[in-house]
Each structure stands twice: as C-alpha cells, then as structure tokens.
Design a protein around this motif. Structure first.
Motif, PDB file in Angstrom:
ATOM      1  N   PRO A 171       0.811  -1.229   0.000  1.00 41.61           N
ATOM      2  CA  PRO A 171       0.000   0.000   0.000  1.00 41.61           C
ATOM      3  C   PRO A 171       0.841   1.274   0.000  1.00 41.61           C
ATOM      4  O   PRO A 171       0.327   2.346  -0.303  1.00 41.61           O
ATOM      5  N   LEU A 172       2.107   1.169   0.336  1.00 43.82           N
ATOM      6  CA  LEU A 172       2.956   2.363   0.286  1.00 43.82           C
ATOM      7  C   LEU A 172       3.292   2.713  -1.161  1.00 43.82           C
ATOM      8  O   LEU A 172       3.395   3.874  -1.518  1.00 43.82           O
ATOM      9  N   ASN A 173       3.442   1.711  -2.000  1.00 38.47           N
ATOM     10  CA  ASN A 173       3.855   1.952  -3.375  1.00 38.47           C
ATOM     11  C   ASN A 173       2.750   1.758  -4.405  1.00 38.47           C
ATOM     12  O   ASN A 173       2.810   2.345  -5.471  1.00 38.47           O
TER      13      ASN A 173
ATOM     14  N   GLY B  68      -1.388  -6.378   1.636  1.00 41.13           N
ATOM     15  CA  GLY B  68       0.038  -6.364   1.344  1.00 41.13           C
ATOM     16  C   GLY B  68       0.877  -5.908   2.524  1.00 41.13           C
ATOM     17  O   GLY B  68       0.437  -5.909   3.672  1.00 41.13           O
ATOM     18  N   VAL B  69       2.112  -5.540   2.223  1.00 37.73           N
ATOM     19  CA  VAL B  69       3.064  -5.107   3.239  1.00 37.73           C
ATOM     20  C   VAL B  69       3.616  -3.748   2.815  1.00 37.73           C
ATOM     21  O   VAL B  69       4.289  -3.665   1.787  1.00 37.73           O
ATOM     22  N   PRO B  70       3.347  -2.688   3.592  1.00 38.20           N
ATOM     23  CA  PRO B  70       3.855  -1.384   3.188  1.00 38.20           C
ATOM     24  C   PRO B  70       5.389  -1.360   3.172  1.00 38.20           C
ATOM     25  O   PRO B  70       6.026  -1.753   4.146  1.00 38.20           O
TER      26      PRO B  70
ATOM     27  N   PRO C 122      -3.159   2.274  -2.228  1.00 42.72           N
ATOM     28  CA  PRO C 122      -3.037   2.636  -0.810  1.00 42.72           C
ATOM     29  C   PRO C 122      -4.119   1.998   0.058  1.00 42.72           C
ATOM     30  O   PRO C 122      -3.951   1.923   1.275  1.00 42.72           O
ATOM     31  N   ASP C 123      -5.205   1.520  -0.555  1.00 36.65           N
ATOM     32  CA  ASP C 123      -6.278   0.942   0.256  1.00 36.65           C
ATOM     33  C   ASP C 123      -6.094  -0.556   0.478  1.00 36.65           C
ATOM     34  O   ASP C 123      -6.925  -1.204   1.081  1.00 36.65           O
TER      35      ASP C 123
END
Lengths: 283, 482
Positions: free
Chosen positions: B292-294, B302-304, B297-298
């Motif tokens: 969601p970091l890349n 996953g793994v930020p 974002p919602d």
C-alpha cells in the motif's frame, strides 16, 4: 548561486507510533544546473535503512521508526550550488523511459475542460506550445493556499480555478500528456524574492523536448526554473514524487509540522516558513 | 462393458479427437487406455468414481465460486480417464514452451531497461509504456538472475494432429498446479495397474523443484540458506487451498500481509518462534495489492514498503511485480515478434490468430466477421466484457461494433477455437469432451517444464468452456516416456 536548505518534518502521535514505514525521497539528484555541496538526511532508523535509486532517479531511504516513538523528526539539510539553465534539466539519467511519462494517473487525468485548454495552445513547435500552456494554466488557476488538499485532482482544481503549486503542476502535466508530450511532477525548493507570497517548499512540472531533454515549467509562478530553484525529486504525480510517503498500522491521531528554510549562502538573503496540517500517513 | 459408441458413432466430428482417428482406430498413445476402457464395467467405473470423489473431499480440494450462494466451496469434478500425450508430442511442446518463457523473460528485462524492442520499432512505445500492466517503478532494476516470471502456467489448446496453440501465457500468479499433483496421486491410488502398463513421466517433484527455484532466486546479499514463505491474500481467495497446499508441500510458512513486518531495512515474519528474516516471498497476490505504500493505498493485504525492500535487494518477490505486461492481451499479439527478436528463431509454438482492433485493416476484418469471432477487452479477464460472436444476437453484435469503433485499442478478436476432444466418463458412457492444457513452468537457474500439467475438460456435451466456474472438470495428464 549557493543555496542552503533545511527541511524538517515532524510527526507527532498521541500514542506510540506502532509499526510504521516511511519512504524518503529527500536527496536532490545531480541534474544539470545543480551540484550538491553537502547534503544529509536524518531520521529515526536512517542508519539501518535500506536505500536504492528508484526508476525516476530518486535516491530512496526506507525507514521504520521504533514502534514506541511518539515524535518522528525527519530532517534534510544541505547546500546546493545552482546555475541558471533557463529551466533545462536536460537528460537526467533516470531509468524510466520518456514514453512512460505519457501515462495518466488519477491525479493527472485531463477532463474535457483541460483538453480544451490544451487544444487551444497546440502548435507545431513543442517548446512554444509548452510556454503557451504554462501561461494558460497560470492565467486560469489562481494561487489560493488552502483551496485544495493533497488528493485534489487536476480536473477538480481546474474546475475550481484555484489551487496551489501541486495543482498547477498536475493541470500542466495532464494537459501536456493529452498533447502527447511526456510530462512529470517535480518537487523542490525555491529561494523566494523578498516579500513574495509562496511556499519555499515547491513543486512544478517538467516536460520532454527532443533537443533539450527535460525542461521545467512552474505554472504557479509562470516561470521556467532559474538558479533560485533546487530540484529535489521527480515522479508521475505528487503522490509518486512525494518527499515523504508513509504508512502506519495504528489508529490514533497524528499531526505533521513542516519547516522549510531556504537561504542564499553569503548573500544575507533568506526566508523560512512553517506549515502544519494533516499528514500523508494512513492507518 | 463401457459403451464407447458415443465415440465411434461420432465419426463425422469436426473436432480433432486425441484418442481415435476419424476411421475409429486408436492413436498409438491411447492403445492401452482403449483396451482398458473396454474391459471396465459401468458399475465398477461408477464405484471408482465414488471412490475418487471421496478422495478429493478428504483432501479438501475445493474451489470457491464467486456469487454461488448455496456453497462457498465445491469439489471440482474429476474425470478418471487420463489424458495422454506422447513422448514426441511432449518434446515438441516442451521446446516450444521453453523458447516462449525465455523470450518473455528477455522481453521483461528489456522493457524494464533499455527498451531495445521499442527502439527497434517492433512494438509501439505506448503499448508498453502506457499499459496499466507496465510498472514504471520497476525500471532500471535487475532482479536476481534477471528472471521476472518464475512460475508460469501456459494455456495451450489443440486443434489438430500438429496444431497446438498458446492461448494465454499467465505470467502473474497462475493457479491449478495443486490439482495436477492431487489428480496424479488419486490416479495412482485408484488405478495402479494402469501405471504398470504405461511409462508415465512423474510430476511429483514439482514442490521440490518449486522450492529449489525459489531458493535460487534469493537476494544476492543472502549468504545463508534463504528463508521462503508463501504470501496469500487469505482464506477467502478462491485459490487459498493451493497456497496452503504448496507451502505445506515445500515445508515453508504460509503467511498473510499482517504476519510480515519491516524493520531495519529487512523483511521479517512473526512466527511462534519469534521474528524470522525472510528472503524470498512467493506471492499469490496481485501487483496492485502487494504494497500500500507503493501501489494501491487501500490494500490491507500487502506489506507497506515491501516493494522498496525488493528494489533495495533485501527480499525477492516471485513472480516479479510488473510481469503482467508480458501476458497482456494486447501484447500477446506481438509475442511471435518478441520470440524472434530475442532468440533470432522462428516461434515453435503458434499464437491463436489475433486481430488487433487498433490497426485499421484488422479492425475492418473484425467488424465484418463479428458473427464468427470472439472479441475480448484487452484488460478484461474472467469472461467479462467479451463478445462470443457466434452465440450473440444481432443487436449484441451491433452494440459491440459501436464499442469497438469508439475505443479500438481496447479490443482484440480471435477465431472461435475448435478445441480437441478426449474421452471422458459421462452419463451416456465414454464420450468425447473438449479439453485444454495448462503445463506448469519453473524458471530459476534453468527452465523446467513439468511433464503434463492440468487438463481442464468441459463436462457438458458440445461445450467449449472448460472453466471450473462453468462446470468444467479436470483430468490427470500423462506424458509417456519412450
């Protein structure tokens, strides 16, 4: 010109930060017209951070502050030597092909109004088209701090006829891509003229011109970047180029204070300012 | 004795049958099977079928059907008559598949670096650089071994003696390999005598080879034995069973995003033994949800920061993010050119003929022949946004023609395929049913094509739709050794 920059972002949480990561794009790339004299990025966990150069040419640090932090302070400081290149950054050496900067993103999608503006400035001379586009965006969209927010799209700001540098850049990019001219979002710093009303933490657009490479267009100031500009990072839009992007897996309030100080070294000229507001983090 | 009349009386079939020639004599690879079939009684076969069903229920092989309210999970139908591929046929397929997956990996490396194929004018820049499946964030990165697509399930169809075509390359997160393994296990249990009468190439080593492939892709800085995990979106994913199955078979952890944390520039999983560093993540999660970091974002799955760790060489994501550009439906039409460009060879396996509506002449042909063609949306999947010309009404075709004219680049068209048939155990006896084939490929330090793969079979008479969501079943697939 020699420019000294201090850029401090302070996140305050009302409890322990918990599991959080932040990607920092806080190191200026050595593009045409600027040389780093010194530069330092400080953040909790920076010594063990992983770092790499992303596809857009930005040096990225991924930091994860200790879970019990209640304040996270991220500071970028340094001195950059600049020359006036008439806004030309040239061939900046990033991996991403110019053609990829024709992709539209949710923030930079042209609507019919933006398309109409772009059509009105279309000409055979790409550079002339881009200058006319910068004039048109500048004329149509008033600089109005607080009128938009971080997620405002180009179309919404264009419709409202007001915004801040992020919106000017997004609208310029959307129109340029519609005209099939690769364009991208650039973050950076601006050494303000005395008494000027604009943030020192700035953003503008770059567009690709065949014989020149990338050329900057600052529609907010209706100006191509000069030696008063320091270019920090680039991306497809504001989200992609953000100097700090974070995700935190924890509920709870947080606040962000940003202080940017930009001064000419040895010329006694300076300005600084602060702003507060919400943060880019999410739970 | 089992009736095979459904077969022999069907001599006029326009479809290629893999067991019998048009004159009713068996093809050599099926000679033993035909003898065996004629020695079976209907009652004994039915009893075996019940035994097979019980095995699969016990194994818990199920698949989720979206939108089916009565049951969240069903046992996928299993047909007991094996599908046979001769040694010579397999050698041809194996060479063709290997050439294709090497070329597609070379293509991925190229478009995420210098884009020579674009510079050479073999594929339009916009088709790559503006394609939603293309990730500019991947540019300039060298994944371990320069491999992007490690785990591939190539969808093949057969239309004739030598007519094999690639329908889809499936370079993202292909599923189905657990069925291949379980089908084999069930068959060895049910019909050991058949295995005594044939030399069947084994598939059982797949989990071990998968593990080796993943280990060989460890980040360069990893100097100990790499730790591997399978990343699943969770129990509600239709392929969750397979994620758990593969993790178990490989002896590695099955994790969800919430089990993973990033600390000090490395990826860790929380286990009952404490935190453990992870080096290779076999993800069964789409690109958009990975981080969601890349990306989206919602995404809560996953793994930020995972993508940042990947680019920094701290963890390997398998398959690499951004492989979807190479199995995009619009790019598919260029695969023959892609193969020639990177290998200098002629493609061994053909594509299904594909018309690109973005090209004037080809669009003209599509609009003229809408009643014969299947038109697909370039980025669609799962049968959405598709027109099956021969089954559509005049009005549906006219509406679709408008859509094509309005946005031609969004559509491709293909002829309706005459899928080959294989014998299947049906209520009326042994009858021909349409099949396709998904062989599974591993790309690590070398390319390994598991002999056989998953055969999907349309259990409804005359149906060309083999999807499990449409009542399709599976078969064990045998590659005979010389």
């Amino acid at each position: 010109m020699r420019i000294a920059i201090t850029h401090i972002s302070e996140y305050r949480y009302d409890g322990p930060a918990g599991s959080a990561v932040q990607a920092l794009r806080l190191t200026p790339a050595p593009v045409k017209g600027q040389t780093l004299v010194s530069w330092k990025v400080e953040a909790p966990g920076i010594d063990s951070a992983c770092s790499y150069t992303d596809g857009f040419g930005n040096l990225v640090h991924l930091v994860s502050p200790p879970a019990d932090s209640t304040v996270v302070r991220i500071a970028a400081t340094g001195v950059v030597e600049t020359t006036d290149t008439g806004g030309v950054s040239g061939w900046t050496g990033e991996a991403v092909a110019a053609g990829a900067f024709l992709r539209s993103t949710p923030m930079t999608t042209a609507d019919t109004a933006i398309e109409a503006m772009a059509e009105a400035v279309r000409s055979d001379d790409r550079l002339a088209t881009l200058h006319a586009l910068m004039d048109a965006v500048s004329e149509h969209v008033a600089y109005e701090p607080g009128s938009t927010h971080a997620q405002t799209t180009a179309a919404a700001a264009f419709d409202a006829k007001m915004g801040v540098c992020q919106d000017h850049a997004h609208i310029f990019i959307a129109a340029s891509r519609f005209l099939r001219i690769p364009a991208r979002y650039v973050t950076g710093y601006l050494l303000l003229e005395d008494g000027a009303e604009a943030p020192a933490h700035h953003a503008w657009a770059e567009a690709y011109v065949d014989d020149l490479g990338w050329v900057g267009f600052d529609a907010a100031n209706c100006l191509c970047p000069t030696d008063r500009y320091v270019r920090l990072g680039a991306g497809l839009d504001a989200a992609s180029a953000a100097p700090i992007r974070g995700v935190r897996r924890m509920t709870g309030e947080e606040s962000l204070t940003v202080d940017v100080d930009v001064q000419a070294v040895g010329q006694g000229q300076s300005q600084s300012q602060s702003q507060s507001g919400g943060s880019q983090s999410q739970q | 004795m089992l009736k095979t009349q459904a077969y022999t009386s069907d001599g006029q079939s326009p479809f290629f049958d893999e067991m019998l020639r048009p004159d009713g004599t068996p093809r050599p690879a099926y000679a033993e099977i035909l003898k065996w079939l004629s020695g079976q009684s209907r009652a004994s076969f039915k009893a075996k079928q019940e035994e097979a069903d019980a095995i699969f229920r016990r194994l818990g092989i199920t698949f989720a059907v979206y939108g089916a309210e009565e049951a969240n999970e069903r046992v996928i139908p299993f047909d007991m008559i094996p599908r046979i591929i001769s040694a010579a046929e397999w050698r041809f397929l194996e060479r063709g598949i290997e050439q294709r997956v090497r070329s597609l990996n070379a293509f991925l490396y190229d478009i995420y670096h210098r884009q020579e194929i674009v510079r050479a004018g073999k594929i339009p820049s916009s088709m790559v650089n503006e394609n939603p499946a293309f990730l500019p964030e991947m540019m300039g990165f060298d994944p371990p071994g320069n491999v992007y697509a490690h785990i591939i399930g190539v969808d093949l169809v057969r239309t004739g003696e030598n007519g094999f075509f690639v329908l889809e390359d499936n370079l993202r997160t292909p599923s189905g390999v657990s069925y291949m393994l379980e089908n084999r296990e069930a068959m060895m249990h049910l019909f050991p005598e058949l295995f005594a009468a044939h030399r069947v190439a084994p598939v059982e080593r797949y989990p071990e080879l998968l593990r080796q492939t993943l280990e060989s892709m460890a980040p360069r800085e990893c100097d100990s034995d790499p730790t591997i995990a399978v990343l699943t979106p969770g129990v509600f994913n239709s392929a969750y069973f397979e994620h758990a199955f593969l993790a178990d078979q490989m002896g590695v952890e099955l994790v969800q995003g919430s089990d993973l944390i990033i600390e000090d520039g490395a990826l860790y999983m929380r286990t009952i033994r404490g935190k453990e560093r992870l080096h290779v993540l076999y993800r069964r999660l789409d690109d958009a949800f990975l981080d969601p970091l890349n990306f989206r974002p919602d995404s809560l799955l996953g793994v930020p920061g995972l993508f940042d760790l990947y680019r920094a060489g701290k963890v390997t994501i398998v398959n690499a993010p951004g492989t979807g550009i190479a199995d995009d439906k619009a790019v598919y039409a260029y695969v023959p050119e892609i193969v020639s460009f990177y290998t200098g060879e002629k493609p061994i396996l053909d594509n299904v003929q594909t018309f690109r509506c973005s090209i004037d002449d080809e669009r003209g042909h599509v609009l003229d022949k809408l009643d014969e063609l299947v038109v697909k949306e370039v980025h669609g999947s799962g049968g959405y946004g598709m027109l099956i010309g021969p089954h559509a009404s005049k009005k549906e075709r006219a509406d679709f023609a408008e859509k094509i004219r309005a946005n031609p680049a969004n559509y491709i068209a293909q002829p309706t395929l005459s899928l080959s048939t294989c014998p299947a155990f049906c209520p009326e006896g042994v009858a021909p049913r349409h099949v396709d084939l998904r062989p599974f490929v591993l790309v690590g330090d070398r390319v390994r094509v598991t002999p056989g793969g998953l055969t999907r079979v349309a259990m409804k008479k005359g149906s060309l739709v083999v999807n499990s969501s449409q009542g399709g079943g599976t078969k064990d697939t045998w590659v005979l050794e010389d």
